[in-house]
Design a protein around this motif. Sequence first.
Motif, PDB file in Angstrom:
ATOM      1  N   UNK A  13      70.919  13.250  42.492  1.00  0.00           N
ATOM      2  CA  UNK A  13      69.665  13.380  43.331  1.00  0.00           C
ATOM      3  C   UNK A  13      69.770  15.229  43.795  1.00  0.00           C
ATOM      4  N   UNK A  14      69.960  15.171  45.218  1.00  0.00           N
ATOM      5  CA  UNK A  14      70.141  16.552  45.719  1.00  0.00           C
ATOM      6  C   UNK A  14      71.151  17.508  44.997  1.00  0.00           C
ATOM      7  N   UNK A  15      72.155  16.887  44.467  1.00  0.00           N
ATOM      8  CA  UNK A  15      73.161  17.665  43.748  1.00  0.00           C
ATOM      9  C   UNK A  15      72.981  18.090  42.414  1.00  0.00           C
ATOM     10  N   UNK A  16      71.693  18.016  42.084  1.00  0.00           N
ATOM     11  CA  UNK A  16      71.384  17.995  40.741  1.00  0.00           C
ATOM     12  C   UNK A  16      70.746  19.679  40.443  1.00  0.00           C
ATOM     13  N   UNK A  91      56.865  20.812  31.950  1.00  0.00           N
ATOM     14  CA  UNK A  91      58.290  21.285  32.926  1.00  0.00           C
ATOM     15  C   UNK A  91      59.350  20.031  32.588  1.00  0.00           C
ATOM     16  N   UNK A  92      60.427  20.501  31.929  1.00  0.00           N
ATOM     17  CA  UNK A  92      61.444  19.583  31.734  1.00  0.00           C
ATOM     18  C   UNK A  92      62.759  20.024  32.213  1.00  0.00           C
ATOM     19  N   UNK A  93      63.337  19.160  33.360  1.00  0.00           N
ATOM     20  CA  UNK A  93      64.660  19.405  33.897  1.00  0.00           C
ATOM     21  C   UNK A  93      65.758  18.632  33.109  1.00  0.00           C
ATOM     22  N   UNK A  94      66.550  19.402  32.331  1.00  0.00           N
ATOM     23  CA  UNK A  94      67.425  18.633  31.201  1.00  0.00           C
ATOM     24  C   UNK A  94      68.932  19.089  31.554  1.00  0.00           C
ATOM     25  N   UNK A  95      69.860  18.356  32.115  1.00  0.00           N
ATOM     26  CA  UNK A  95      71.013  18.917  32.135  1.00  0.00           C
ATOM     27  C   UNK A  95      71.999  18.412  30.893  1.00  0.00           C
TER      28      UNK A  95
END
Length: 207
Positions: A13-16, A91-95
């Motif tokens: 969540x917020x830590x990402x 827009x993709x957020x991908x770790x």
Amino acid sequence: MANILHIDSSPRGERSISRSLSHAFVTSWKNAHPGDTVTYRDLGHHPVPHVDEGWIAAAFSPPETHTPELTQAIQLSDSLIDELLAADRYVFGVPMYNLNIPSTFKAYIDQIVRIGRTFAVDANGYKGLIDSNKKVLIITSRGGTFPPGTPFAAYDHQEPYLRTILGFIGLTDVSFIHADSLNLGDDARQKSLENAQAAIAQVVDSW
């Protein structure tokens, strides 16, 4: 006006980091382009199912032959593809997980890469069916760093895979912002985050 499809894939969540940076970009973009709309999908907290036998049977048979069970098996894939096709930008957020993408994002890719819907096969081979003029921005978070031209580049199975699979369905205008070196000490982490934030501001101005 444009429709932005914004997808996060981190379970955090917020830590990402990838999540916070993708939201920072979309917020800045909306401020600069208030008429645009955003469709948001959170794969990290609401994952899509993996492909199963019913999905395969439905995807590789004519829709008019589908039983109610096969129609149900492919329904989510149809909805995800419709959502993808309706967007003008992505827009993709991908770790990075274990040198590649999270299984949450892979499951999504398997749902949207479908013959007859997002790619075709003809006498010349494979052909992507999505408009190649559509732009994709991928914001990643990485514990290490994998600079091109170094021995470490061979470990990066994230960016090459995403470029290949998105190009396969027609999306060839793909840009990356890497927040890397996150596990290489406080100084390296802070510098990388600052560089990523600067890159976001630059892309907002030029994308």
